[in-house]
Design an enzyme around this catalytic site. Structure first.
Site, PDB file in Angstrom:
ATOM      1  N   GLY A 196     -10.121  12.315 -12.539  1.00 31.49           N
ATOM      2  CA  GLY A 196      -9.830  11.002 -13.120  1.00 31.49           C
ATOM      3  C   GLY A 196     -10.542  10.733 -14.436  1.00 31.49           C
ATOM      4  O   GLY A 196     -10.590   9.593 -14.898  1.00 31.49           O
ATOM      5  N   HIS A 217     -12.155  15.617   0.366  1.00 33.75           N
ATOM      6  CA  HIS A 217     -12.008  15.131  -1.011  1.00 33.75           C
ATOM      7  C   HIS A 217     -13.322  14.478  -1.444  1.00 33.75           C
ATOM      8  O   HIS A 217     -13.983  13.805  -0.653  1.00 33.75           O
ATOM      9  CB  HIS A 217     -10.853  14.133  -1.108  1.00 33.75           C
ATOM     10  CG  HIS A 217     -10.502  13.816  -2.534  1.00 33.75           C
ATOM     11  ND1 HIS A 217     -11.237  12.943  -3.295  1.00 33.75           N
ATOM     12  CD2 HIS A 217      -9.524  14.300  -3.342  1.00 33.75           C
ATOM     13  CE1 HIS A 217     -10.724  12.897  -4.510  1.00 33.75           C
ATOM     14  NE2 HIS A 217      -9.674  13.713  -4.563  1.00 33.75           N
ATOM     15  N   GLU A 259     -13.983  11.930  -3.094  1.00 37.74           N
ATOM     16  CA  GLU A 259     -14.067  10.469  -2.910  1.00 37.74           C
ATOM     17  C   GLU A 259     -14.419  10.131  -1.467  1.00 37.74           C
ATOM     18  O   GLU A 259     -15.139   9.169  -1.189  1.00 37.74           O
ATOM     19  CB  GLU A 259     -12.757   9.808  -3.364  1.00 37.74           C
ATOM     20  CG  GLU A 259     -12.669   9.802  -4.891  1.00 37.74           C
ATOM     21  CD  GLU A 259     -11.266   9.815  -5.466  1.00 37.74           C
ATOM     22  OE1 GLU A 259     -10.303   9.487  -4.750  1.00 37.74           O
ATOM     23  OE2 GLU A 259     -11.135  10.179  -6.652  1.00 37.74           O
ATOM     24  N   GLU A 294     -11.940  21.199  -6.911  1.00 41.72           N
ATOM     25  CA  GLU A 294     -11.875  19.992  -7.736  1.00 41.72           C
ATOM     26  C   GLU A 294     -13.274  19.631  -8.235  1.00 41.72           C
ATOM     27  O   GLU A 294     -14.025  18.938  -7.527  1.00 41.72           O
ATOM     28  CB  GLU A 294     -11.345  18.820  -6.915  1.00 41.72           C
ATOM     29  CG  GLU A 294      -9.936  19.009  -6.406  1.00 41.72           C
ATOM     30  CD  GLU A 294      -9.256  17.662  -6.201  1.00 41.72           C
ATOM     31  OE1 GLU A 294      -8.260  17.409  -6.878  1.00 41.72           O
ATOM     32  OE2 GLU A 294      -9.753  16.863  -5.408  1.00 41.72           O
ATOM     33  N   GLY A 353      -3.775  13.884  -9.157  1.00 40.24           N
ATOM     34  CA  GLY A 353      -3.924  12.461  -8.882  1.00 40.24           C
ATOM     35  C   GLY A 353      -3.076  11.645  -9.846  1.00 40.24           C
ATOM     36  O   GLY A 353      -1.872  11.479  -9.663  1.00 40.24           O
ATOM     37  N   GLY A 354      -3.707  11.162 -10.919  1.00 39.76           N
ATOM     38  CA  GLY A 354      -3.059  10.251 -11.866  1.00 39.76           C
ATOM     39  C   GLY A 354      -1.681  10.694 -12.346  1.00 39.76           C
ATOM     40  O   GLY A 354      -0.749   9.874 -12.408  1.00 39.76           O
ATOM     41  N   SER A 367      -7.789  16.035 -13.381  1.00 35.22           N
ATOM     42  CA  SER A 367      -7.124  15.739 -14.663  1.00 35.22           C
ATOM     43  C   SER A 367      -6.059  16.773 -15.029  1.00 35.22           C
ATOM     44  O   SER A 367      -5.933  17.164 -16.194  1.00 35.22           O
ATOM     45  CB  SER A 367      -8.154  15.594 -15.786  1.00 35.22           C
ATOM     46  OG  SER A 367      -9.013  14.492 -15.513  1.00 35.22           O
ATOM     47  N   ASN A 379      -1.838  13.558  -4.908  1.00 30.44           N
ATOM     48  CA  ASN A 379      -2.742  12.699  -4.149  1.00 30.44           C
ATOM     49  C   ASN A 379      -2.668  11.327  -4.794  1.00 30.44           C
ATOM     50  O   ASN A 379      -3.235  11.103  -5.849  1.00 30.44           O
ATOM     51  CB  ASN A 379      -4.178  13.269  -4.213  1.00 30.44           C
ATOM     52  CG  ASN A 379      -5.181  12.346  -3.543  1.00 30.44           C
ATOM     53  OD1 ASN A 379      -4.797  11.445  -2.800  1.00 30.44           O
ATOM     54  ND2 ASN A 379      -6.458  12.570  -3.815  1.00 30.44           N
ATOM     55  N   TRP A 380      -1.948  10.428  -4.110  1.00 32.83           N
ATOM     56  CA  TRP A 380      -1.724   9.108  -4.704  1.00 32.83           C
ATOM     57  C   TRP A 380      -2.932   8.178  -4.548  1.00 32.83           C
ATOM     58  O   TRP A 380      -2.948   7.097  -5.112  1.00 32.83           O
ATOM     59  CB  TRP A 380      -0.492   8.457  -4.074  1.00 32.83           C
ATOM     60  CG  TRP A 380       0.799   8.969  -4.634  1.00 32.83           C
ATOM     61  CD1 TRP A 380       0.959   9.858  -5.661  1.00 32.83           C
ATOM     62  CD2 TRP A 380       2.115   8.606  -4.206  1.00 32.83           C
ATOM     63  NE1 TRP A 380       2.294  10.062  -5.905  1.00 32.83           N
ATOM     64  CE2 TRP A 380       3.031   9.309  -5.024  1.00 32.83           C
ATOM     65  CE3 TRP A 380       2.625   7.758  -3.221  1.00 32.83           C
ATOM     66  CZ2 TRP A 380       4.408   9.190  -4.876  1.00 32.83           C
ATOM     67  CZ3 TRP A 380       3.994   7.634  -3.066  1.00 32.83           C
ATOM     68  CH2 TRP A 380       4.880   8.346  -3.886  1.00 32.83           C
ATOM     69  N   LYS A 381      -3.878   8.579  -3.707  1.00 35.83           N
ATOM     70  CA  LYS A 381      -5.059   7.723  -3.455  1.00 35.83           C
ATOM     71  C   LYS A 381      -4.577   6.317  -3.028  1.00 35.83           C
ATOM     72  O   LYS A 381      -3.562   6.228  -2.350  1.00 35.83           O
ATOM     73  CB  LYS A 381      -5.959   7.692  -4.692  1.00 35.83           C
ATOM     74  CG  LYS A 381      -6.246   9.106  -5.201  1.00 35.83           C
ATOM     75  CD  LYS A 381      -7.274   9.192  -6.272  1.00 35.83           C
ATOM     76  CE  LYS A 381      -7.422  10.644  -6.715  1.00 35.83           C
ATOM     77  NZ  LYS A 381      -8.529  10.859  -7.626  1.00 35.83           N
TER      78      LYS A 381
HETATM   79  P1  PGA Z   1      -6.847  13.312 -11.059  1.00 35.58           P
HETATM   80  O1  PGA Z   1      -7.257  13.338  -9.490  1.00 35.58           O
HETATM   81  O2  PGA Z   1      -5.685  14.261 -11.220  1.00 35.58           O
HETATM   82  O3  PGA Z   1      -6.458  11.880 -11.326  1.00 35.58           O
HETATM   83  O4  PGA Z   1      -8.028  13.764 -11.819  1.00 35.58           O
HETATM   84  C1  PGA Z   1      -7.272  14.539  -8.768  1.00 35.58           C
HETATM   85  C2  PGA Z   1      -7.739  14.308  -7.344  1.00 35.58           C
HETATM   86  O5  PGA Z   1      -8.662  13.510  -7.122  1.00 35.58           O
HETATM   87  O6  PGA Z   1      -7.231  14.927  -6.399  1.00 35.58           O
END
Ligand code: PGA
Length: 250
Positions: A168, A89, A91, A162, A229-230, A208, A9-11
């Site tokens: 993050g 998600h 967010e 999640e 994500g990251g 994470s 997930n590149w956001k």
């Molecule tokens: P993260 O994000 O790996 O940077 O914690 C995961 C996500 O929000 O899907």
């Protein structure tokens, strides 16, 4: 047999040019026993053609077309080769105020239109410390999967657990916590849709995930993959994470 799934997930990261660079350097082993999906920003999607992985979108609107300024339809995404979409998600729930009702509508709409929707669920830190994490996530699951009468089941059911406090932040849930929640959610899905559906559904962990914790997460019997994500933004690092995760499966 559940085929392990690695979703990036590149956001809101990567321009089209940066995506091109990623695609050139991202190397997947063709013999890998795992599936890989990259959920890129809309403007990066046209660059991701002729790639060795599946492509996902991070958002869409559950209508065919119309006066929905700023939104994007599944037909528009389909033309770009998108087959997976994220729903629920944290967010989107928190920053964009997406309600349980809208998330359920989006999941069901994507499933009915032949996409693979990924349903994200997860609790905030205070809910976990009150011992209510399972109740919270099970309720989020049930919002989408009941009532079952109006649900067109997608070919693959994919649920990503999640925990919000792990996204993050560098704080990963322990592999045991991830296993425990995924097992609870699989049981809850079994109650709603039956044991055989629950046994083929894929449960992912997200929050994470890194190259140094992927192996212990993938060793858990009910963790079928990860949402990253990251650690998915850098081609070599993400390829290494997939390699390490797949190696656990054999
Ligand atoms: P993260 O994000 O790996 O940077 O914690 C995961 C996500 O929000 O899907």
């Amino acid at each position: 047999m559940r085929r392990p799934l690695f979703i990036a997930n590149w956001k809101m990261h990567k321009t089209a040019a940066e995506t091109q660079l990623f695609a050139r350097t991202f190397e997947l082993s063709a013999a890998s026993p795992c599936d890989v999906v990259i959920c890129a920003p809309f403007t990066a999607l046209p660059v991701l053609t002729d790639v060795a992985f599946d492509v996902g979108a991070q958002n869409f609107y559950p209508e065919a077309s119309g006066a929905y300024t700023g939104e994007i339809s599944l037909a528009m995404l389909s033309e770009l080769g998108v087959t997976y979409v994220l729903t629920g998600h944290s967010e989107r729930r928190q920053l964009f105020r997406e309600s349980d009702a809208l998330i359920a509508e989006k999941y069901r709409y994507a499933a009915a239109h032949g996409f693979y929707p990924v349903l994200c669920v997860g609790e905030p830190e205070d809910v976990r410390s009150q011992g209510q994490a399972v109740v919270h996530c099970t309720r989020q699951l049930a919002q989408v999967f009941s009532p079952v009468e109006t649900l067109k089941r997608p070919e693959k059911i994919i649920i990503a657990y999640e925990p919000i406090w792990a996204i993050g932040t560098g704080k990963t849930a322990t592999p045991e916590d991830a296993q425990d929640m995924c097992a609870h959610l699989r049981n809850a899905l079994s109650d709603l849709l039956g044991e055989s559906v629950a046994q083929t559904a894929l449960f992912l962990y997200g929050g994470s995930v890194k190259t140094d914790n992927i192996a212990s997460l993938m060793m858990q019997p009910d963790v079928d993959g990860v949402l990253v994500g990251g650690a998915s933004l850098e081609a070599e690092q993400f390829a290494e994470l997939i390699k390490k995760g797949c190696a656990v499966i054999g």
